[in-house]
Design an enzyme around this catalytic site. Structure first.
Site, PDB file in Angstrom:
ATOM      1  CB  SER A 132      -0.895   0.018   1.247  1.00 55.60           C
ATOM      2  OG  SER A 132      -1.580   1.251   1.366  1.00 55.60           O
ATOM      3  CE1 TYR A 143      -3.964  -2.041   5.140  1.00 55.34           C
ATOM      4  CE2 TYR A 143      -3.207   0.172   4.560  1.00 55.34           C
ATOM      5  CZ  TYR A 143      -3.640  -1.091   4.183  1.00 55.34           C
ATOM      6  OH  TYR A 143      -3.739  -1.412   2.849  1.00 55.34           O
TER       7      TYR A 143
END
Length: 246
Positions: A132, A143
């Site tokens: 990501s 995350y």
């Protein structure tokens, strides 16, 4: 036909990637917890096998790799796509933190550990890890931490396997249209990520950022980290819901 495992194949990026690969000459092994969804998807695709898999379970991953290898005796590709998002704050509950680490980091490591000996034996293969842009710019708490770690692991594995014929690519999406981004408009669909994955399976490279517009932001965050500090100051303090593509 090349055999490729795609985790998180029941929805979103994983589903669209599986559809694209199956339509372009790959035999796709669909892995996800939602057995009904991947079974239905397998019936729709020309070359697909559904293997219900909880990527948090080591034994389930072992069985997934064995089922995939049994198709032709080879595993030509692995797409580590399964993931969960949310949990922006360091103050998030421990269970949510552990669950995210299990899915976003530990599962890809375990699957790479399972397929690399097979790919070494057959002297070729391709691994694509879905990271990501949040793994380049720290802005999403736990995350981001898992995606930073996956980026480091991907680089390490690529260097470890140099010269073996095994390609290792990190694909890093920015914001992509889907359930996790319902409140954002004008986003590209998961098809842009699926195209990058197929390209990386056919011709591995170090890293692919999609959409390309995020490349400048990533570069700026590395060169001028103070700017990123000011941009995201206070924005990662909230506690997000855990969502994902198991």
């Amino acid at each position: 036909m090349p055999v490729v495992i795609v985790t998180g194949a029941s929805s979103g990026i994983g589903r669209v990637t599986a559809e694209r690969l199956a339509g372009n000459g790959f035999t796709v092994v669909l892995a996800a917890r939602r057995a009904d969804k991947i079974a239905a998807l397998a019936e729709q695709l020309p070359n697909a096998v559904a293997v219900p898999t909880d990527v948090r379970d080591q034994q389930a991953l072992t069985e997934l790799v064995a089922r995939a290898r049994a198709i032709t005796g080879r595993i030509d590709g692995l797409v580590n796509n399964a993931g969960v998002g949310g949990v922006a704050s360091v103050l998030s509950e421990d269970a949510a933190v552990e669950g995210m680490i299990q899915v976003n980091l530990l599962a890809p490591i375990r699957l790479m550990r399972a397929v690399v000996p097979i790919m070494r034996e057959q002297r070729g293969g391709a691994i694509v890890n879905i990271g990501s842009v949040a793994g380049e710019v720290g802005m999403s708490g736990v995350y981001s931490a898992t995606k930073f770690a996956l980026r480091g692991m991907t680089d390490s594995v690529r260097r470890e396997l140099a010269g073996t014929g095994i390609g290792v690519t990190l694909v890093e999406p920015g914001y992509i249209a889907g359930d996790a981004n319902r409140n954002r408009s004008g986003l590209p669909g998961p098809e842009i990520v699926a195209a990058a994955v197929e390209s990386a399976l056919r011709r591995p490279r170090r890293r692919v950022i999609v959409p390309a517009k995020y490349r400048a932001a990533v570069l700026a965050a590395h060169v001028f980290p103070g700017i990123a500090d000011r941009m995201y100051a206070g924005k990662a303090a909230g506690k997000g819901d855990v969502k994902g593509r198991l």
